[in-house]
Design a protein around this motif. Structure first.
Motif, PDB file in Angstrom:
ATOM      1  N   VAL A  10      42.288  21.202   2.662  1.00  0.00           N
ATOM      2  CA  VAL A  10      41.110  20.713   3.401  1.00  0.00           C
ATOM      3  C   VAL A  10      41.823  19.578   4.320  1.00  0.00           C
ATOM      4  N   ARG A  11      42.718  18.988   3.779  1.00  0.00           N
ATOM      5  CA  ARG A  11      43.046  17.602   4.307  1.00  0.00           C
ATOM      6  C   ARG A  11      44.656  17.437   4.270  1.00  0.00           C
ATOM      7  N   GLU A  12      45.160  17.474   5.445  1.00  0.00           N
ATOM      8  CA  GLU A  12      46.652  17.210   5.451  1.00  0.00           C
ATOM      9  C   GLU A  12      47.267  15.677   5.772  1.00  0.00           C
ATOM     10  N   ALA A 269      25.717  10.345   0.516  1.00  0.00           N
ATOM     11  CA  ALA A 269      24.581  11.504   1.116  1.00  0.00           C
ATOM     12  C   ALA A 269      25.088  12.774   1.225  1.00  0.00           C
ATOM     13  N   ALA A 270      26.528  12.704   1.630  1.00  0.00           N
ATOM     14  CA  ALA A 270      26.964  14.081   1.652  1.00  0.00           C
ATOM     15  C   ALA A 270      27.344  14.996   0.371  1.00  0.00           C
ATOM     16  N   LEU A 271      27.654  13.986  -0.568  1.00  0.00           N
ATOM     17  CA  LEU A 271      27.744  14.682  -1.888  1.00  0.00           C
ATOM     18  C   LEU A 271      26.685  15.204  -2.582  1.00  0.00           C
ATOM     19  N   VAL A 377      35.232  11.001   4.974  1.00  0.00           N
ATOM     20  CA  VAL A 377      34.068  11.098   4.086  1.00  0.00           C
ATOM     21  C   VAL A 377      33.735  12.598   4.031  1.00  0.00           C
ATOM     22  N   ASP A 378      33.680  13.244   5.159  1.00  0.00           N
ATOM     23  CA  ASP A 378      33.189  14.458   5.432  1.00  0.00           C
ATOM     24  C   ASP A 378      34.624  15.522   4.751  1.00  0.00           C
ATOM     25  N   ASP A 379      35.700  15.003   4.846  1.00  0.00           N
ATOM     26  CA  ASP A 379      36.684  15.884   4.356  1.00  0.00           C
ATOM     27  C   ASP A 379      36.636  15.767   2.497  1.00  0.00           C
ATOM     28  N   ALA A 383      35.836  19.265   0.487  1.00  0.00           N
ATOM     29  CA  ALA A 383      36.726  19.698  -0.593  1.00  0.00           C
ATOM     30  C   ALA A 383      35.982  19.925  -1.800  1.00  0.00           C
ATOM     31  N   VAL A 384      34.932  18.903  -2.208  1.00  0.00           N
ATOM     32  CA  VAL A 384      34.361  18.976  -3.487  1.00  0.00           C
ATOM     33  C   VAL A 384      33.288  20.442  -3.511  1.00  0.00           C
TER      34      VAL A 384
END
Length: 400
Positions: A10-12, A269-271, A377-379, A383-384
């Protein structure tokens, strides 16, 4: 496909480095060096830091010491805790909370935590208190303040001392009050992962002049200001260099806290939209927190027995800093190497189901992940969601 299984991450990009520093710290160290006296007795940095740290927390006084574990030990010493005396501690905390008691010869007595905040549950205190109970240590876990109203009132009725373990709660407030304005000693750590750090170091907030003078004497090998050896104690003094770095870090603290607060609100909020997890809750009376850790617990009823350690590893492989939460005290070998009274591991597990759940199924993401951008935060949330969707289920919940 999960990165754990060879798929793309998801993230490098790395998350913001920790600690943050620049020439401010370099100049502070040179300032300490060039004053010519590197001890707290002749230098200016330790005393200046103590004033600034006390002001941040609205405390009458602060005392800087070698590390957070020593801060707890010193707080227990000035509380008069001795061999065989009991101190109630939360079952879910870093083990230093209990080992500090054991190093004084005392007996740590684990009590369960609140299922929402993961902090010491005031409702659990009566069940574990005895006529040997001398103190209680609420831990402000992850920066979230424990229910200080109820705990302080309970302790007052029983004549029990309160020692706040605020190692993770720099700058936190309770009903708008700093932790130094709550009438009890509070202890802090400046270890490398903390939101205020010099690599190591610690501090106590003292509620009055008498407790400050007692702590000062005891952290100074038991010597009074007149150099009289008044009691058996130890050397918990920090150097001018440590204090100089802490002052530089303290100057960044408010801006860092503001960034973390903004990013945490977005991350929460995202989680909240990801099925199968439950974020650490926050008592509305906790009016400020540094968000030392973002902790969520896997809901095994919904997730069907996914393994917590595999979740943490999968997140790491996706480029997200994550690790399992602390085991309950009674699940660590360290707890059983010191005085434990008549404690029984099976009984402790049965009476602390909330600590068992958080310790078994909790995942933590450190605060530096909140020092960047909204994309960071979005990453994390992406990923979760990816990991919890793609990891295989066992179909059964883990054994209690």
């Amino acid at each position: 496909m999960l990165a754990l299984n060879g798929g793309p991450k998801v993230r490098e990009r790395p998350f913001p480095r920790w600690p943050e520093y620049d020439e401010t710290e370099s100049l502070a160290l040179i300032r300490a060096l060039e004053q010519g006296d590197w001890s707290r007795h002749g230098g200016k940095e330790v005393r200046a830091f103590e004033r600034e740290f006390a002001e941040l927390h609205r405390a009458p006084a602060a005392l800087a010491v070698t590390n957070g574990s020593h801060a707890l030990e010193l707080a227990l010493e000035i509380a008069g805790i001795g061999p065989g005396e009991e101190v109630i501690v939360p079952a879910y905390t870093f083990v230093a909370t209990s080992t500090a008691v054991q190093r004084r010869g005392g007996v740590p007595v684990p009590a369960d935590v609140d299922p929402e905040t993961f902090c010491l549950d005031p409702a659990a205190l009566d069940a574990v208190a005895t006529d040997r109970t001398r103190a209680v240590i609420p831990v402000h876990i992850g920066g979230h303040v424990a229910d200080m109203d109820a705990i302080t009132a309970w302790a007052g009725r029983r004549g029990v001392r309160v020692i706040q373990d605020a190692a993770q709660a720099h700058g936190a407030t309770w009903q708008g009050k700093g932790l130094g304005a709550l009438g009890s000693v509070a202890t802090f750590s400046f270890q490398s992962s903390k939101v205020l750090t010099a690599g190591e170091g610690g501090a106590l907030l003292l509620p009055d002049d008498d407790s400050y003078e007692d702590a000062w004497m005891r952290h100074n090998c038991g010597r009074t200001r007149e150099l009289r050896l008044a009691t058996a104690s130890s050397n918990f003094r920090i150097s001018e260099f440590t204090a100089a770095v802490l002052r530089a870090q303290l100057a960044r603290f408010a801006a860092q806290n503001a960034r973390r607060a903004t990013r945490y609100a977005e991350l929460a909020a995202a989680l909240g939209a990801v099925p199968g997890i439950r974020l650490q809750g926050r008592d509305p009376r906790c009016t400020a927190t540094p968000h030392y850790m973002t902790t969520f617990v896997l809901d095994q009823d919904e997730l069907g027995g996914v393994d917590r350690d595999t979740v943490a590893l999968a997140l790491l492989m996706e480029g997200i800093p994550a690790f399992g939460s602390y085991p309950p005290l009674h699940r660590t070998d360290a707890f059983w190497t010191g005085p434990t009274g008549e404690a029984d591991p099976r009984e402790l597990a049965e009476r602390c189901p909330n600590a068992e759940r958080v310790g078994r199924d909790g995942v933590m993401i450190p605060h530096q992940a909140l020092l960047g951008t909204r994309r960071d935060v979005d990453d994390i949330a992406t990923a979760v969601a990816k990991v919890l969707t793609e990891l295989p289920r066992t179909g059964t919940k883990p054994a209690a």
